[in-house]
Scaffold this active site. Structure first.
Site, PDB file in Angstrom:
ATOM      1  CG  ASP A   1      -1.911   1.096   1.261  1.00 24.51           C
ATOM      2  OD1 ASP A   1      -3.033   0.859   1.734  1.00 24.51           O
ATOM      3  OD2 ASP A   1      -1.588   2.210   0.786  1.00 24.51           O
TER       4      ASP A   1
ATOM      5  CE1 TYR B   1      -7.820  13.219 -11.767  1.00 24.68           C
ATOM      6  CE2 TYR B   1      -6.807  11.666 -10.258  1.00 24.68           C
ATOM      7  CZ  TYR B   1      -6.898  12.238 -11.510  1.00 24.68           C
ATOM      8  OH  TYR B   1      -6.052  11.816 -12.510  1.00 24.68           O
TER       9      TYR B   1
HETATM   10  C1  VAH Z   1     -10.191  10.768 -14.819  1.00 34.91           C
HETATM   11  N1  VAH Z   1      -8.897   9.669 -16.559  1.00 34.91           N
HETATM   12  O1  VAH Z   1     -11.110  10.795 -15.631  1.00 34.91           O
HETATM   13  C2  VAH Z   1      -8.785  10.483 -15.356  1.00 34.91           C
HETATM   14  C3  VAH Z   1      -8.073  11.757 -15.725  1.00 34.91           C
HETATM   15  C4  VAH Z   1      -8.418  13.436 -17.429  1.00 34.91           C
HETATM   16  C5  VAH Z   1      -8.974  12.856 -16.224  1.00 34.91           C
HETATM   17  O2  VAH Z   1      -7.280  12.223 -14.712  1.00 34.91           O
HETATM   18  O3  VAH Z   1     -10.353  10.955 -13.649  1.00 34.91           O
END
Ligand code: VAH
Length: 300
Positions: free
Chosen positions: A36, A124
């Site tokens: 991890d 994110y």
């Molecule tokens: C997402 N594929 O969709 C990833 C990326 C461009 C976005 O970081 O979260």
């Protein structure tokens, strides 16, 4: 892993992930560890046991999954990155870490500049902005040679997508080959920057091979390849798969997609280390479908 094995030999690599080794049909990976990335002692043991000198740190929760589990996304994405950077500082390792178009938000026009106000609307994206600043700090404060790219949506036939907002651009190819039809979770006019996996691998290794003095961006480089709407993608697929149909049923991921730019100004990447994509939409679609037909349709 497959391209690094081709360049350096598989016995120069150590794979590491939380789960079992991914299928690698083109290479046998002799060294693989399960750990991890939040476990510093486990990572340090691997680094010291194998005398690792370069880390490609890709472990992360993506945008859609991150919105379902924001605490986990912060923990994995940030703790994992800081552990890798601390080990890189201790053992003078070189690091690649992927950022994303997810660092951009409503403040950015549709063509995202290299230097922009970063106001992401997802956890994110927050971890990617924070990660970019952490990487630049470790480079300037401790001399860690960490390099990064702001990837668009990446399209590949090798693994099924999971957890991303741009996953529709991968799912649609599987559906075209398996079902001849797809229900897309973003609106037809949704335009996003995308990149075929061979171009993403090429950009990553070209960046890592560049001399350190050529690298002028220590947060993360914009890299652009091809931009298209969901409808343009469906129409291109139908040219290769006659009869393919696509319907649209936007879900919660639409508002994430709407917060991202439709293309990136990647002048800095082209000037500093010669970035140049190889695939456009027709060649990407052709290669995806040829390979997915081989992968998904059993030969007699
Ligand atoms: C997402 N594929 O969709 C990833 C990326 C461009 C976005 O970081 O979260």
């Amino acid at each position: 892993i497959e391209e690094l094995a081709r360049r350096h030999g598989p016995d120069r690599l150590v794979g590491l992930d939380l789960g079992a080794a991914p299928p690698l049909p083109e290479v046998f990976l002799p060294y693989y560890e399960r750990a991890d990335v939040r476990d510093l002692a486990a990572l340090r043991d691997v680094v010291e046991r194998y005398r690792i000198d370069t880390v490609y740190h890709l472990a992360s929760l993506l945008s859609a999954t991150g919105e379902k589990q924001p605490d986990l996304a912060w923990d994995v994405n940030m703790t994992g990155l800081k552990h890798v950077l601390d080990l890189a500082k201790l053992h003078r390792m070189k690091v690649f870490w992927p950022s994303s178009i997810a660092v951009f938000g409503p403040a950015t026009r549709k063509r995202a500049p290299q230097h922009a106000v970063l106001d992401p609307t997802t956890m994110y994206g927050v971890t990617k902005v924070s990660g970019e600043l952490l990487c630049r700090y470790y480079c300037h404060r401790f001399g860690v040679d960490v390099r990064s790219l702001r990837f668009p949506g990446i399209i590949s036939y090798k693994t099924r997508p999971g957890g991303g907002t741009t996953d529709y651009a991968v799912e649609i190819f599987y559906a075209a080959v398996e079902d001849g039809a797809y229900t897309c979770f973003v609106r037809p006019e949704t335009r996003l920057p995308m990149m075929y996996m061979p171009d993403a691998v090429k950009a990553t290794l070209d960046l890592m091979d560049a001399p350190s003095e050529a690298i002028t961006v220590r947060t993360s480089y914009n890299v652009d390849a091809v931009s298209f709407t969901a409808e343009e993608l469906a129409e291109e697929i139908a040219r290769h798969e006659p009869g393919f149909t696509c319907r649209y049923a936007p879900d919660h991921r639409q508002q994430i997609a709407d917060s991202w730019p439709s293309e990136l100004d990647d002048t800095a990447a082209r000037d500093d280390w010669g970035w140049q994509p190889a695939y456009d939409l027709p060649t990407l679609a052709e290669d995806m479908l040829v390979n997915l037909r081989q992968k998904l349709i059993p030969s007699d």
